[in-house]
Design a protein around this motif. Sequence first.
Motif, PDB file in Angstrom:
ATOM      1  N   LEU A 143       1.446  11.788  -9.993  1.00  0.00           N
ATOM      2  CA  LEU A 143       0.759  13.077 -10.010  1.00  0.00           C
ATOM      3  C   LEU A 143       1.746  14.237 -10.102  1.00  0.00           C
ATOM      4  O   LEU A 143       1.451  15.264 -10.734  1.00  0.00           O
ATOM      5  N   ALA A 144       2.924  14.118  -9.506  1.00  0.00           N
ATOM      6  CA  ALA A 144       3.921  15.182  -9.559  1.00  0.00           C
ATOM      7  C   ALA A 144       4.493  15.342 -10.955  1.00  0.00           C
ATOM      8  O   ALA A 144       4.768  16.441 -11.424  1.00  0.00           O
ATOM      9  N   VAL A 145       4.656  14.218 -11.677  1.00  0.00           N
ATOM     10  CA  VAL A 145       5.208  14.265 -13.016  1.00  0.00           C
ATOM     11  C   VAL A 145       4.165  14.753 -14.014  1.00  0.00           C
ATOM     12  O   VAL A 145       4.483  15.443 -14.971  1.00  0.00           O
ATOM     13  N   LYS A 146       2.939  14.415 -13.745  1.00  0.00           N
ATOM     14  CA  LYS A 146       1.846  14.764 -14.655  1.00  0.00           C
ATOM     15  C   LYS A 146       1.696  16.225 -14.708  1.00  0.00           C
ATOM     16  O   LYS A 146       1.698  17.127 -15.165  1.00  0.00           O
ATOM     17  N   VAL A 199       0.841  -1.204   0.000  1.00  0.00           N
ATOM     18  CA  VAL A 199       0.000   0.000   0.000  1.00  0.00           C
ATOM     19  C   VAL A 199       0.875   1.252   0.000  1.00  0.00           C
ATOM     20  O   VAL A 199       0.604   2.214  -0.741  1.00  0.00           O
ATOM     21  N   ALA A 200       1.943   1.254   0.805  1.00  0.00           N
ATOM     22  CA  ALA A 200       2.838   2.410   0.843  1.00  0.00           C
ATOM     23  C   ALA A 200       3.505   2.624  -0.506  1.00  0.00           C
ATOM     24  O   ALA A 200       3.628   3.763  -0.976  1.00  0.00           O
ATOM     25  N   LEU A 201       3.902   1.538  -1.171  1.00  0.00           N
ATOM     26  CA  LEU A 201       4.521   1.646  -2.490  1.00  0.00           C
ATOM     27  C   LEU A 201       3.541   2.216  -3.511  1.00  0.00           C
ATOM     28  O   LEU A 201       3.899   3.085  -4.318  1.00  0.00           O
ATOM     29  N   VAL A 202       2.285   1.762  -3.460  1.00  0.00           N
ATOM     30  CA  VAL A 202       1.269   2.275  -4.383  1.00  0.00           C
ATOM     31  C   VAL A 202       1.037   3.766  -4.140  1.00  0.00           C
ATOM     32  O   VAL A 202       0.907   4.546  -5.093  1.00  0.00           O
ATOM     33  N   VAL A 203       1.010   4.177  -2.876  1.00  0.00           N
ATOM     34  CA  VAL A 203       0.807   5.599  -2.567  1.00  0.00           C
ATOM     35  C   VAL A 203       1.978   6.425  -3.081  1.00  0.00           C
ATOM     36  O   VAL A 203       1.784   7.484  -3.693  1.00  0.00           O
ATOM     37  N   VAL A 204       3.212   5.949  -2.889  1.00  0.00           N
ATOM     38  CA  VAL A 204       4.385   6.698  -3.363  1.00  0.00           C
ATOM     39  C   VAL A 204       4.376   6.792  -4.880  1.00  0.00           C
ATOM     40  O   VAL A 204       4.632   7.860  -5.451  1.00  0.00           O
ATOM     41  N   VAL A 205       4.054   5.692  -5.550  1.00  0.00           N
ATOM     42  CA  VAL A 205       3.993   5.707  -7.017  1.00  0.00           C
ATOM     43  C   VAL A 205       2.903   6.674  -7.478  1.00  0.00           C
ATOM     44  O   VAL A 205       3.093   7.427  -8.446  1.00  0.00           O
ATOM     45  N   GLY A 206       1.775   6.697  -6.789  1.00  0.00           N
ATOM     46  CA  GLY A 206       0.698   7.622  -7.143  1.00  0.00           C
ATOM     47  C   GLY A 206       1.106   9.078  -6.977  1.00  0.00           C
ATOM     48  O   GLY A 206       0.803   9.917  -7.829  1.00  0.00           O
TER      49      GLY A 206
END
Length: 64
Positions: A61-64, A50-57
């Motif tokens: 969003l930051a790159v987008k 879950v923590a990995l998914v949140v970091v990837v999200g």
Amino acid sequence: MAENYEDPAGSTQMFRAFVETPPAQTQSNVSVHRAGSGNRSGVLVIGAIVALVVVVGVVWLAVK
């Protein structure tokens, strides 16, 4: 004796009895402990995912 008198040797004797008494473990206690540690490992793995998914999200969003 005074009412507030505390025997200094009493606590030492209780502590020694506690330390010198070997822990009683039966087979059922060991199997329950192993099952509990397995559940804990599963929770840690799910938490890490879950923590990995949140970091990837957040990165997405930051790159987008």
